[in-house]
Design a protein around this motif. Structure first.
Motif, PDB file in Angstrom:
ATOM      1  N   ILE A 192      41.956  23.429   7.657  1.00  0.00           N
ATOM      2  CA  ILE A 192      40.503  23.523   7.475  1.00  0.00           C
ATOM      3  C   ILE A 192      40.119  23.000   6.101  1.00  0.00           C
ATOM      4  O   ILE A 192      39.153  22.246   5.945  1.00  0.00           O
ATOM      5  N   TRP A 193      40.889  23.394   5.088  1.00  0.00           N
ATOM      6  CA  TRP A 193      40.657  22.941   3.710  1.00  0.00           C
ATOM      7  C   TRP A 193      40.730  21.419   3.641  1.00  0.00           C
ATOM      8  O   TRP A 193      39.875  20.766   3.033  1.00  0.00           O
ATOM      9  N   ALA A 194      41.752  20.828   4.268  1.00  0.00           N
ATOM     10  CA  ALA A 194      41.911  19.378   4.258  1.00  0.00           C
ATOM     11  C   ALA A 194      40.800  18.690   5.050  1.00  0.00           C
ATOM     12  O   ALA A 194      40.319  17.612   4.675  1.00  0.00           O
ATOM     13  N   GLY A 195      40.379  19.307   6.176  1.00  0.00           N
ATOM     14  CA  GLY A 195      39.290  18.736   6.965  1.00  0.00           C
ATOM     15  C   GLY A 195      37.996  18.685   6.186  1.00  0.00           C
ATOM     16  O   GLY A 195      37.253  17.693   6.243  1.00  0.00           O
ATOM     17  N   VAL A 196      37.715  19.747   5.428  1.00  0.00           N
ATOM     18  CA  VAL A 196      36.521  19.769   4.584  1.00  0.00           C
ATOM     19  C   VAL A 196      36.614  18.691   3.512  1.00  0.00           C
ATOM     20  O   VAL A 196      35.633  18.021   3.187  1.00  0.00           O
TER      21      VAL A 196
ATOM     22  N   ALA B 146      33.723  11.101   9.015  1.00  0.00           N
ATOM     23  CA  ALA B 146      33.722  12.551   8.790  1.00  0.00           C
ATOM     24  C   ALA B 146      33.903  13.298  10.101  1.00  0.00           C
ATOM     25  O   ALA B 146      34.635  14.290  10.169  1.00  0.00           O
ATOM     26  N   ILE B 147      33.236  12.820  11.150  1.00  0.00           N
ATOM     27  CA  ILE B 147      33.344  13.480  12.456  1.00  0.00           C
ATOM     28  C   ILE B 147      34.781  13.405  12.964  1.00  0.00           C
ATOM     29  O   ILE B 147      35.338  14.394  13.459  1.00  0.00           O
ATOM     30  N   VAL B 148      35.386  12.230  12.839  1.00  0.00           N
ATOM     31  CA  VAL B 148      36.768  12.050  13.283  1.00  0.00           C
ATOM     32  C   VAL B 148      37.706  12.981  12.512  1.00  0.00           C
ATOM     33  O   VAL B 148      38.567  13.650  13.087  1.00  0.00           O
ATOM     34  N   MET B 149      37.533  13.037  11.201  1.00  0.00           N
ATOM     35  CA  MET B 149      38.433  13.842  10.372  1.00  0.00           C
ATOM     36  C   MET B 149      38.266  15.335  10.651  1.00  0.00           C
ATOM     37  O   MET B 149      39.253  16.083  10.730  1.00  0.00           O
ATOM     38  N   MET B 150      37.024  15.803  10.798  1.00  0.00           N
ATOM     39  CA  MET B 150      36.787  17.214  11.078  1.00  0.00           C
ATOM     40  C   MET B 150      37.312  17.601  12.457  1.00  0.00           C
ATOM     41  O   MET B 150      37.743  18.736  12.682  1.00  0.00           O
ATOM     42  N   ALA B 151      37.268  16.659  13.404  1.00  0.00           N
ATOM     43  CA  ALA B 151      37.753  16.953  14.756  1.00  0.00           C
ATOM     44  C   ALA B 151      39.273  17.000  14.810  1.00  0.00           C
ATOM     45  O   ALA B 151      39.866  17.831  15.516  1.00  0.00           O
ATOM     46  N   ILE B 152      39.929  16.126  14.068  1.00  0.00           N
ATOM     47  CA  ILE B 152      41.387  16.009  14.159  1.00  0.00           C
ATOM     48  C   ILE B 152      42.111  17.008  13.277  1.00  0.00           C
ATOM     49  O   ILE B 152      43.134  17.590  13.680  1.00  0.00           O
ATOM     50  N   ALA B 153      41.623  17.241  12.059  1.00  0.00           N
ATOM     51  CA  ALA B 153      42.359  18.053  11.077  1.00  0.00           C
ATOM     52  C   ALA B 153      42.778  19.428  11.598  1.00  0.00           C
ATOM     53  O   ALA B 153      43.936  19.830  11.413  1.00  0.00           O
ATOM     54  N   PRO B 154      41.895  20.208  12.269  1.00  0.00           N
ATOM     55  CA  PRO B 154      42.331  21.534  12.735  1.00  0.00           C
ATOM     56  C   PRO B 154      43.421  21.493  13.813  1.00  0.00           C
ATOM     57  O   PRO B 154      44.102  22.493  14.049  1.00  0.00           O
TER      58      PRO B 154
END
Length: 562
Positions: free
Chosen positions: A150-154, A320-328
């Protein structure tokens, strides 16, 4: 027969353990301030160039000064946080960031903006390592990969949200508003952090390594300065030789100091652990590509394609959408395939994105740009979580600030080098390929030679057929530079992917994922820096698949929580 082991006791205070998921948003908000502060300027670069009459070198310094001071101070700031208290370091950093923001927003010259960025970089050096070290101390081992994801996604989302917010502000307010965007976020983080974030520190109370801190600042600062100013002074000039020599001497002296100091700021023995060393290099190259690309894409959208700052920011939002979707989801992938497979895959995605970016033209359609942006975002989201977890798993909990500082140093050093190296490649190629300046006064030729924004200004003033020729030549020269820079970045990243495939420890798919550290009936190997990766592999192989049991917080007070 499967051996039985005692349950892990994570030693987190029960009251802190109960509010850990409330603490995480505060840490992520504080992190967002640092990331937005580093990326919000990307779409503002053309505006700043015109408003402040800034050269290419000054623009690079406006961006890189923040990262340079940040990277140089991280080890010192992380050590101070471990020694005197991470919450205090976090709160002081937020106040300092607010002061730097106000200074930059009221500047009337490029030099003053650079000064404000220096203050923000110094403050950010206290904020970012504090967020990750506090996270490590309030989450038990089996929950850390998820929290770090979550931290990395943010972190990734902030990198894309910054340009969007900046673009909106530039469309409605003056250029200094790109700095003020962080003010309400800082105030929210200060208030919530005061009430929710616990105090924590290293129980060993080791003295500060002031000589090591000074040498790290000199070495890293001289290195980035040399790269940024290389095209201006000449790569083979006496000035470049002197500054590169200072960088080499400073880094060598830092290594000697850390090897001989009784209480080193950075224990260099950590680099013998492949979790620490390989992950640090991988993180550096990931952010090398990330920030270097952001720096160039913003200028490409506005100066080459002619988009407004707001539209330029909106066009980066899909990343940003791609990163927030994938990171978790990355911890699950690591648990199934192992970090030694997930990280190379992520780096390969980044290389693919850079390969597409190297083929952009002056009139490329937006869908072709997304062929670069989408793989780039997916690759960054895939690599950041396992690499961060690898680094943090290799240091003791009491030294979490140092581990976090190393993680953040690799990010910021990679980002600064990405802007400096790729920006320098573009500048060199631009100057070599720029034509149609014949007949212009010396001052106009100098302005056009300083960068694409300057050339477009000269073209607009010249007008007519010659003005159009100057603009077309400048855009083509700039795009040629982008192609060369992206190609270099792609080659570097694919080499890193191959190295990660062979060098990352195989056991870490178990610890960072779902089969050892996630289950409380197993010894927490992922945070134990005392075992060699091969020893851990053997232990994991002997245990087989553990049975899942419910976890329960220990009532024992943690030695690192006040």
């Amino acid at each position: 027969m499967t051996a039985t082991t005692p349950p892990v006791q994570h030693e987190i205070d029960p009251e802190i353990y109960k509010r850990r998921w409330l603490i995480l948003p505060v840490l992520c908000t504080s992190l967002m301030i640092v990331i937005i502060g580093n990326t919000a300027l990307n779409v503002a670069i053309p505006t700043l160039s015109k408003a402040l009459d800034a050269s290419n070198s000054q623009l690079e310094w406006i961006v890189a000064a923040y990262s340079l001071v940040f990277a140089g101070m991280l080890f010192t700031a992380g050590t101070i946080g471990d020694r005197f208290g991470r919450k205090g370091a976090l709160q002081a950093g937020l106040v300092g960031f607010l002061a730097g923001t106000l200074l930059a927003s009221t500047a009337d010259s490029a030099a003053t903006v650079i000064g404000g960025r220096v203050v923000m970089g110094l403050a950010a050096a206290f904020i970012m390592p504090s967020t990750l070290s506090i996270l490590t101390n309030v989450f038990p081992a089996h929950e850390r990969p998820k929290a770090i994801a979550i931290w990395a996604g943010v972190s990734g989302a902030g990198a894309a949200i910054g340009p969007l917010a900046s673009g909106y502000l530039l469309g409605h307010f003056y250029w200094g508003s790109v700095f003020l965007v962080n003010v309400p976020v800082i105030l929210i983080a200060l208030v919530l952090g005061y009430f929710l974030v616990p105090k924590s520190r290293d129980p060993e109370q080791s003295p500060l390594d002031l000589p090591g801190a000074l040498l790290s600042i000199i070495g890293l600062g001289a290195l980035v300065y040399s790269i940024i100013e290389g095209p201006t002074h000449g790569w083979l000039s006496a000035t470049s030789a002197a500054t590169f020599g200072l960088a080499i001497a400073g880094i060598a002296a830092f290594i000697w100091r850390e090897n001989t100091a009784k209480h080193p700021m950075l224990d260099l023995k950590l680099f013998k652990d492949r979790r620490f060393s390989v992950a640090s290099v991988g993180m550096t190259l990931t952010f090398f590509a990330m920030f270097g690309t952001f720096f160039l894409v913003a200028q490409y959208f506005q100066l080459v394609l002619g988009y407004s700052p707001l539209k330029s920011g909106l066009l980066t939002l899909p990343m940003a959408i791609v990163m927030m979707a994938i990171a978790p989801q990355v911890p699950k992938l690591v648990g199934r395939f192992g970090a030694h497979r997930v990280v190379p895959a992520g780096l390969t995605f980044i290389a693919i994105g850079m390969a597409f970016f190297s083929q952009v033209q002056v009139d490329s359609p937006i869908w072709f740009i997304y062929l670069s942006i989408i793989p780039l975002g997916a690759g960054m989201a895939t690599t950041m979580t396992p690499l961060t977890t690898l680094i943090m798993s290799s240091v003791p909990l009491g030294k979490a600030g140092v581990g976090s500082a190393m993680n953040d140093t690799t990010r910021e050093l990679g980002g600064a080098l990405g802007v400096a190296v790729l920006g320098s490649i573009v500048t060199s190629a631009y100057k070599s390929n720029l034509h149609d300046l014949g007949g212009l006064p010396a001052s106009a030729r100098h302005l056009a030679d300083s960068g694409l924004a300057g050339a477009l200004t000269v073209a607009a003033k010249t007008g007519g057929v010659q003005g159009a020729a100057i603009a077309n030549s400048a855009r083509a020269a700039f795009v040629d530079g982008i192609g060369l820079a992206a190609m270099v970045a792609g080659i570097v990243v694919i080499i890193a992917a191959i190295a990660a495939w062979f060098l990352l420890p195989h056991h870490f798919g178990v610890q960072a994922g779902t089969t050892v550290a996630e289950h409380e009936n197993q010894t927490d190997l992922s945070m134990d820096g005392s075992l060699d990766p091969d020893e851990i592999d053997a232990l994991v192989d002997d245990r087989g698949e553990p049975e899942e049991q419910p976890s329960a917080p220990s009532g024992r007070p943690a030695p690192v929580i006040d």
